[in-house]
Design a protein around this motif. Structure first.
Motif, short mmCIF file in Angstrom:
data_model
loop_
_atom_site.label_atom_id
_atom_site.label_comp_id
_atom_site.label_asym_id
_atom_site.label_seq_id
_atom_site.Cartn_x
_atom_site.Cartn_y
_atom_site.Cartn_z
N ILE A 112 38.15 93.17 -39.74
CA ILE A 112 38.00 93.72 -41.09
C ILE A 112 38.19 92.62 -42.13
O ILE A 112 37.41 92.52 -43.09
N PHE A 113 39.21 91.78 -41.95
CA PHE A 113 39.44 90.69 -42.90
C PHE A 113 38.27 89.70 -42.87
O PHE A 113 37.83 89.23 -43.92
N GLY A 114 37.77 89.38 -41.70
CA GLY A 114 36.64 88.47 -41.59
C GLY A 114 35.40 89.02 -42.26
O GLY A 114 34.68 88.30 -42.96
N ALA A 115 35.14 90.30 -42.05
CA ALA A 115 33.98 90.93 -42.68
C ALA A 115 34.13 90.94 -44.20
O ALA A 115 33.15 90.71 -44.92
N ALA A 116 35.32 91.19 -44.70
CA ALA A 116 35.56 91.20 -46.14
C ALA A 116 35.31 89.81 -46.74
O ALA A 116 34.71 89.68 -47.81
N ILE A 117 35.74 88.77 -46.05
CA ILE A 117 35.52 87.41 -46.53
C ILE A 117 34.03 87.10 -46.57
O ILE A 117 33.53 86.51 -47.54
N ILE A 118 33.30 87.49 -45.53
CA ILE A 118 31.85 87.24 -45.50
C ILE A 118 31.16 87.98 -46.63
O ILE A 118 30.28 87.43 -47.31
N VAL A 119 31.55 89.22 -46.87
CA VAL A 119 30.94 90.00 -47.95
C VAL A 119 31.22 89.36 -49.30
O VAL A 119 30.32 89.26 -50.15
N MET A 120 32.44 88.89 -49.52
CA MET A 120 32.78 88.24 -50.80
C MET A 120 31.97 86.95 -50.98
O MET A 120 31.49 86.67 -52.08
N GLN A 121 31.79 86.17 -49.92
CA GLN A 121 31.01 84.95 -50.02
C GLN A 121 29.55 85.26 -50.33
O GLN A 121 28.92 84.57 -51.14
N GLN A 122 29.01 86.28 -49.70
CA GLN A 122 27.63 86.65 -49.97
C GLN A 122 27.46 87.16 -51.40
O GLN A 122 26.46 86.89 -52.05
N LYS A 123 28.46 87.89 -51.88
CA LYS A 123 28.41 88.40 -53.25
C LYS A 123 28.44 87.26 -54.25
O LYS A 123 27.72 87.28 -55.25
N GLU A 124 29.25 86.23 -53.98
CA GLU A 124 29.30 85.05 -54.85
C GLU A 124 27.96 84.32 -54.84
O GLU A 124 27.49 83.84 -55.88
N ALA A 125 27.32 84.23 -53.67
CA ALA A 125 26.03 83.56 -53.57
C ALA A 125 24.96 84.33 -54.37
O ALA A 125 24.12 83.72 -55.05
N VAL A 126 24.98 85.64 -54.28
CA VAL A 126 24.01 86.46 -55.03
C VAL A 126 24.25 86.31 -56.52
O VAL A 126 23.31 86.17 -57.31
N ASN A 127 25.50 86.32 -56.94
CA ASN A 127 25.82 86.15 -58.36
C ASN A 127 25.37 84.77 -58.86
O ASN A 127 24.89 84.64 -59.98
N LEU A 128 25.54 83.75 -58.04
CA LEU A 128 25.11 82.41 -58.41
C LEU A 128 23.59 82.36 -58.59
O LEU A 128 23.07 81.78 -59.56
N LEU A 129 22.87 83.01 -57.69
CA LEU A 129 21.40 83.05 -57.81
C LEU A 129 20.97 83.85 -59.04
O LEU A 129 19.98 83.51 -59.69
N ASN A 130 21.67 84.92 -59.34
CA ASN A 130 21.33 85.72 -60.52
C ASN A 130 21.57 84.94 -61.80
O ASN A 130 20.85 85.09 -62.78
N ASP A 131 22.60 84.10 -61.82
CA ASP A 131 22.90 83.30 -63.00
C ASP A 131 21.84 82.22 -63.22
O ASP A 131 21.58 81.82 -64.36
N GLU A 132 21.25 81.72 -62.14
CA GLU A 132 20.21 80.70 -62.29
C GLU A 132 18.97 81.33 -62.86
O GLU A 132 18.24 80.84 -63.61
#
Length: 53
Positions: free
Chosen positions: A33-53
């Motif tokens: 569960i902790f590993g999945a949460a970390i992966i989801v947070m990293q993917q969310k940060e990547a999507v936010n970074l792409l949206n900002d560009e």
């Protein structure tokens, strides 16, 4: 080391099958569960970074 294992086996022998199974499930699922949460947070940060560009 043997004392630690002996204490663990003594505690495990006192638990019922249902409690042993629940403990094993908890110990297995908690890191997943902790590993999945970390992966989801990293993917969310990547999507936010792409949206900002």
């Amino acid at each position: 080391m043997n004392a630690f294992l002996f204490a663990g086996m003594h505690i495990a022998n006192r638990l019922s099958f249902k409690k042993k199974f629940s403990l094993l499930a908890f110990v297995t699922l908690l890191p997943l569960i902790f590993g999945a949460a970390i992966i989801v947070m990293q993917q969310k940060e990547a999507v936010n970074l792409l949206n900002d560009e």
